[in-house]
Design an enzyme around this catalytic site. Structure first.
Site, short mmCIF file in Angstrom:
data_model
loop_
_atom_site.label_atom_id
_atom_site.label_comp_id
_atom_site.label_asym_id
_atom_site.label_seq_id
_atom_site.Cartn_x
_atom_site.Cartn_y
_atom_site.Cartn_z
N GLY A 90 12.82 -31.40 -48.81
CA GLY A 90 13.26 -30.59 -47.69
C GLY A 90 13.95 -31.45 -46.64
O GLY A 90 13.72 -32.66 -46.57
N GLN A 104 16.89 -34.18 -38.56
CA GLN A 104 16.93 -35.38 -39.41
C GLN A 104 18.37 -35.85 -39.66
O GLN A 104 18.57 -36.98 -40.09
CB GLN A 104 16.24 -35.12 -40.75
CG GLN A 104 14.75 -34.88 -40.60
CD GLN A 104 14.09 -34.72 -41.96
OE1 GLN A 104 14.07 -33.63 -42.50
NE2 GLN A 104 13.58 -35.81 -42.51
N CYS A 119 8.42 -38.35 -46.04
CA CYS A 119 9.50 -37.77 -45.23
C CYS A 119 10.73 -38.66 -45.35
O CYS A 119 10.59 -39.89 -45.28
CB CYS A 119 9.03 -37.70 -43.78
SG CYS A 119 10.27 -37.04 -42.65
N LEU A 120 11.90 -38.06 -45.50
CA LEU A 120 13.13 -38.85 -45.62
C LEU A 120 13.40 -39.66 -44.35
O LEU A 120 14.12 -40.65 -44.39
CB LEU A 120 14.32 -37.93 -45.92
CG LEU A 120 14.30 -37.25 -47.30
CD1 LEU A 120 15.43 -36.24 -47.40
CD2 LEU A 120 14.41 -38.28 -48.42
N HIS A 152 5.80 -28.73 -42.95
CA HIS A 152 6.39 -30.03 -42.61
C HIS A 152 7.77 -29.85 -41.94
O HIS A 152 8.05 -30.44 -40.89
CB HIS A 152 6.53 -30.85 -43.91
CG HIS A 152 7.17 -32.18 -43.76
ND1 HIS A 152 6.51 -33.36 -44.03
CD2 HIS A 152 8.42 -32.55 -43.38
CE1 HIS A 152 7.33 -34.38 -43.82
NE2 HIS A 152 8.50 -33.92 -43.43
N GLU A 153 8.61 -29.00 -42.53
CA GLU A 153 9.97 -28.84 -42.01
C GLU A 153 9.98 -28.09 -40.68
O GLU A 153 10.74 -28.44 -39.77
CB GLU A 153 10.86 -28.11 -43.02
CG GLU A 153 11.00 -28.81 -44.37
CD GLU A 153 11.43 -30.25 -44.29
OE1 GLU A 153 12.13 -30.64 -43.32
OE2 GLU A 153 11.05 -31.04 -45.18
N HIS A 202 9.25 -30.33 -37.86
CA HIS A 202 10.41 -31.13 -37.44
C HIS A 202 11.18 -30.44 -36.30
O HIS A 202 11.70 -31.09 -35.41
CB HIS A 202 11.39 -31.32 -38.60
CG HIS A 202 11.13 -32.53 -39.45
ND1 HIS A 202 11.18 -33.82 -38.94
CD2 HIS A 202 10.86 -32.67 -40.77
CE1 HIS A 202 10.93 -34.68 -39.94
NE2 HIS A 202 10.73 -34.02 -41.05
#
Ligand code: ZN
Length: 168
Positions: free
Chosen positions: A46, A51, A89-90, A131-132, A135
């Site tokens: 995701g 991000q 996480c990216l 999670h997203e 963000h």
């Protein structure tokens, strides 16, 4: 379409509350297309707009099939159960931490044209929704952990998962 640079932990934009999307225009469509390409290239699950440095409530999620889920202004409607698992996480590359999340989550979101829809997910998908969406409010999963997992801890976790699978 273009691949955008993924910002990493420490960048201010990851700790800001993102703004609601009100214009479902070409600019939003370009952002969604770029985010999908960026997520594919990064081989992630995701990606949230902050991000890639854009403070808007926009998320893309790689689903079980080829199509990616586009979520504009997503909100959690319902959640239940509990699961614990390693999360990454990216924006925190190469690291993992054990996070407890609801096992089931139902959300509503708008599509790229502004139409509302509902979608629900269990396990990995439920984890991903939480999670997203975090963000978009300026939070990272690392706020839920007391340490990053070591290689040994990760190996032990996956070995245990495999053993459980074999028992089934
Ligand atoms: Zn993330």
């Amino acid at each position: 379409m273009a691949i955008r640079k993924i910002v990493t932990q420490g960048d201010d934009r990851l700790s800001k509350k993102c703004r609601t999307v009100t214009d479902f225009n070409q600019r939003l469509h370009d952002l969604l297309d770029d985010m999908k390409e960026t997520l594919t290239e990064a081989q992630g699950v995701g990606l949230a707009a902050p991000q890639v440095g854009v403070l808007r409530r926009v998320v893309v999620i790689a689903g079980e099939d080829e199509d990616m889920l586009e979520l504009v202004n997503p909100r959690i409607l319902e959640q239940s159960g509990e699961q614990s698992g390693p999360e990454g996480c990216l924006s925190v590359p190469g690291k993992w931490g054990m996070v407890t999340r609801p096992n089931f989550v139902r959300i509503e979101a708008q599509d790229r044209y502004g139409d509302w829809f509902e979608v629900e997910g269990e396990e990995l998908m439920a984890r991903c929704f939480c999670h997203e969406i975090e963000h978009l409010d300026g939070h990272l999963y690392v706020e839920h952990i007391d340490h990053f997992l070591t290689e040994e801890e990760l190996d032990a976790y996956y070995a245990e998962q495999e053993a459980q699978e074999e028992e089934k």
